[in-house]
Design an enzyme around this catalytic site. Structure first.
Site, short mmCIF file in Angstrom:
data_model
loop_
_atom_site.label_atom_id
_atom_site.label_comp_id
_atom_site.label_asym_id
_atom_site.label_seq_id
_atom_site.Cartn_x
_atom_site.Cartn_y
_atom_site.Cartn_z
N ARG A 241 -1.31 5.21 20.45
CA ARG A 241 -0.48 6.02 21.59
C ARG A 241 -0.20 5.06 22.84
O ARG A 241 -1.18 4.66 23.29
CB ARG A 241 -1.09 7.43 22.06
CG ARG A 241 -0.83 8.61 20.79
CD ARG A 241 -0.18 9.65 21.51
NE ARG A 241 0.41 10.37 20.62
CZ ARG A 241 0.27 11.64 20.25
NH1 ARG A 241 -0.71 12.20 20.76
NH2 ARG A 241 0.72 12.04 19.30
N LYS B 16 3.54 -7.13 12.23
CA LYS B 16 2.48 -7.40 10.88
C LYS B 16 2.77 -8.75 10.37
O LYS B 16 3.99 -9.21 10.12
CB LYS B 16 3.09 -6.44 9.82
CG LYS B 16 2.04 -6.59 8.73
CD LYS B 16 2.00 -5.09 7.88
CE LYS B 16 1.45 -5.07 6.53
NZ LYS B 16 0.95 -3.88 5.92
N ARG C 205 0.80 -1.16 -0.10
CA ARG C 205 -0.13 0.00 -0.05
C ARG C 205 0.89 1.35 -0.09
O ARG C 205 1.95 1.22 0.31
CB ARG C 205 -0.96 0.10 1.42
CG ARG C 205 -1.93 -0.88 1.18
CD ARG C 205 -3.11 -0.42 1.94
NE ARG C 205 -2.88 0.02 3.33
CZ ARG C 205 -2.81 -1.02 4.38
NH1 ARG C 205 -3.32 -2.11 4.33
NH2 ARG C 205 -2.40 -0.37 5.57
C1 BTN Z 1 0.39 -3.73 2.32
O1 BTN Z 1 1.23 -2.81 2.22
O2 BTN Z 1 0.38 -4.11 3.55
C2 BTN Z 1 -0.14 -4.66 1.29
C3 BTN Z 1 0.68 -5.59 0.75
C4 BTN Z 1 0.15 -6.67 -0.32
C5 BTN Z 1 1.13 -7.56 -0.82
C6 BTN Z 1 0.70 -8.52 -1.92
S1 BTN Z 1 1.66 -9.91 -2.03
C7 BTN Z 1 0.61 -10.28 -3.20
C8 BTN Z 1 0.16 -9.26 -4.08
N1 BTN Z 1 0.99 -8.73 -5.13
C9 BTN Z 1 1.61 -7.58 -4.87
O3 BTN Z 1 2.53 -7.27 -5.80
N2 BTN Z 1 1.18 -7.16 -3.67
C10 BTN Z 1 -0.04 -7.79 -3.19
#
Ligand code: BTN
Length: 323
Positions: A321, A185, A120
Site C-alpha cells: 500500500r 519484476k 505461477r
Molecule cells: C512466475 O510466475 O513468477 C514464475 C515464472 C517461472 C518461469 C520459468 S521460465 C523456465 C521455467 N519453465 C517454465 O515454463 N517456467 C519456468
C-alpha cells in the site's frame, strides 16, 4: 533456413542483406522473409533497413553449451547432472517433469525459447528467443515434503546470489520469491514438488530471468517488468555467464538447503526483503488482511504485524500500500 539460423546470422547486430542471407543459406529471399516474420512472431524485434537488409536493435549472445560449461566452477561441473540446451521447447520445467524418473539429480534444462512457458498461479511466461534465460533444475530430496518448506524462498536468495556474482545490484525479493528491481519484476521462480510426503521427493525449480526485454514484451507482461540490461545501465551481461552464474548458485545453494533447511537463508532473505516495514494488503484463502511486513520465519511464512498481533501467512497475494 530455420528461425534459429536467421537469429544466429543476425546475432552480431550488423545489418545483413536479404540477398546475402539467402545466398549463404541456399534459399530464396521469400524463405528469408518467412523466417524474419517467424522471429518477429516469437517476439524478436527484427528491424528492416530497406535494401540494406535486416538487423537486430542490439547484438545477441546465443546460448552455447560449450561456453556455459566453461563458465562453471569445477565443483559445479562435477556435481551437475545432465545439462541440456534446446532451441525451442514447450517449457523447460515440463520437459524435466516428463523425464523425472530418468534424469539424474541436479540436471539443468535450458531453452532459447519456450512455446508454453509456465508462470505461477496458472499464468503463462512469455519466452522470446535470444533475450532472456529460461532454466529449470531438478533437485531430489530424501526427507519428504516437510523438510522443503521455504525452498521457493531459498531459490529467491540463490538468484540474488547469482546476480551479486555477476556484479548486478539493485534487486530485492518480494515474498514469496519474486525478484524485483524498483522498476519491475526481474525474475520469476516456479517450484513444483512431487513424490512421497515422508520419503523421496523431487523439486523442479524453474527460473525465468529477464536479461533484455523488448518494448512489446513489456507491454504484454501485464505488470511492470525490468531487465538486467537496465540494471547494468544498458550493457546486457553475457547470457552464457548469466546462466552459468545461476547454475553455480543453484548447485551450491540447493546443497546448503538440503543440509541446513531454510533457517540458513533467513538472514540473507531479510537483507533483500522488500516488504519488511511496508504497509501491506493481503488477499487469499484467509480473506483480506492489512498490516506491516515483519519479515519471514524459519519455514518461509510471511510475518505480518497486524492490530491483533503478528500473523504468519503461508499463502496470499501481497500488494504494497502506497502512502
Ligand atoms: C512466475 O510466475 O513468477 C514464475 C515464472 C517461472 C518461469 C520459468 S521460465 C523456465 C521455467 N519453465 C517454465 O515454463 N517456467 C519456468
Amino acid at each position: 533456413m530455420q528461425a534459429q539460423d536467421l537469429l544466429t546470422a543476425l546475432a552480431g547486430g550488423q545489418t545483413v542483406s536479404g540477398a546475402l542471407l539467402a545466398e549463404r543459406a541456399g534459399v530464396t529471399r521469400a524463405a528469408i522473409w518467412k523466417q524474419v516474420e517467424a522471429l518477429r512472431a516469437r517476439g524478436v524485434p527484427v528491424e528492416s533497413r530497406g535494401t540494406a537488409g535486416y538487423c537486430l536493435p542490439w547484438p545477441v549472445q546465443l546460448l552455447s553449451l560449450a561456453e556455459l560449461r566453461a563458465a562453471l566452477s569445477p565443483a559445479a561441473r562435477q556435481r551437475l547432472g545432465e545439462l541440456e540446451l534446446h532451441w525451442e521447447i514447450d517449457s523447460t520445467s515440463s520437459e524435466i517433469q516428463r523425464r523425472l524418473s530418468s534424469l539424474p539429480d541436479l540436471s539443468v534444462m535450458l531453452a532459447e525459447t519456450q512455446s508454453a512457458g509456465r508462470g505461477r498461479r496458472g499464468r503463462s511466461w512469455l519466452s522470446p528467443p535470444g533475450m532472456n534465460i529460461y532454466l529449470s533444475c531438478l533437485k531430489r530430496f530424501d526427507a519428504g515434503f516437510a523438510a522443503l518448506s521455504g525452498l521457493s524462498l531459498a531459490v529467491g536468495v540463490i538468484v540474488m546470489r547469482a546476480l551479486s556474482a555477476l556484479g548486478i545490484n539493485g534487486a530485492g525479493l518480494k515474498w514469496p520469491n519474486d525478484v524485483l528491481s524498483p522498476d519491475g519484476k526481474l525474475a520469476g521462480i516456479l517450484v513444483e514438488l512431487s513424490g512421497e510426503y515422508q520419503g523421496p521427493c523431487a523439486a523442479v525449480i524453474g527460473i525465468g530471468l529477464n536479461v533484455r526485454l523488448t518494448p512489446a514484451l513489456r507491454a504484454q507482461a501485464g505488470q511492470p517488468v525490468h531487465d538486467l540490461a537496465g540494471l547494468a545501465h544498458g550493457g546486457a551481461p553475457d547470457r552464457n555467464l548469466v546462466a552459468a552464474a545461476l547454475i553455480v548458485a543453484l548447485i551450491e545453494g540447493l546443497a546448503q538447503f538440503e543440509r541446513e533447511g531454510f533457517s540458513a537463508f533467513v538472514e540473507e532473505y531479510t537483507g533483500h526483503d522488500l516488504l519488511r516495514g511496508q504497509t501491506l494488503h493481503l488477499q487469499g484463502a484467509l480473506g483480506e488482511l492489512d498490516g506491516i511486513g515483519a519479515g519471514v520465519d524459519a519455514r518461509g511464512a510471511l510475518l505480518l504485524q497486524t492490530a491483533g498481533g503478528v500473523r504468519s501467512i503461508d499463502s496470499a497475494d501481497v500488494s504494497v500500500r502506497r502512502a
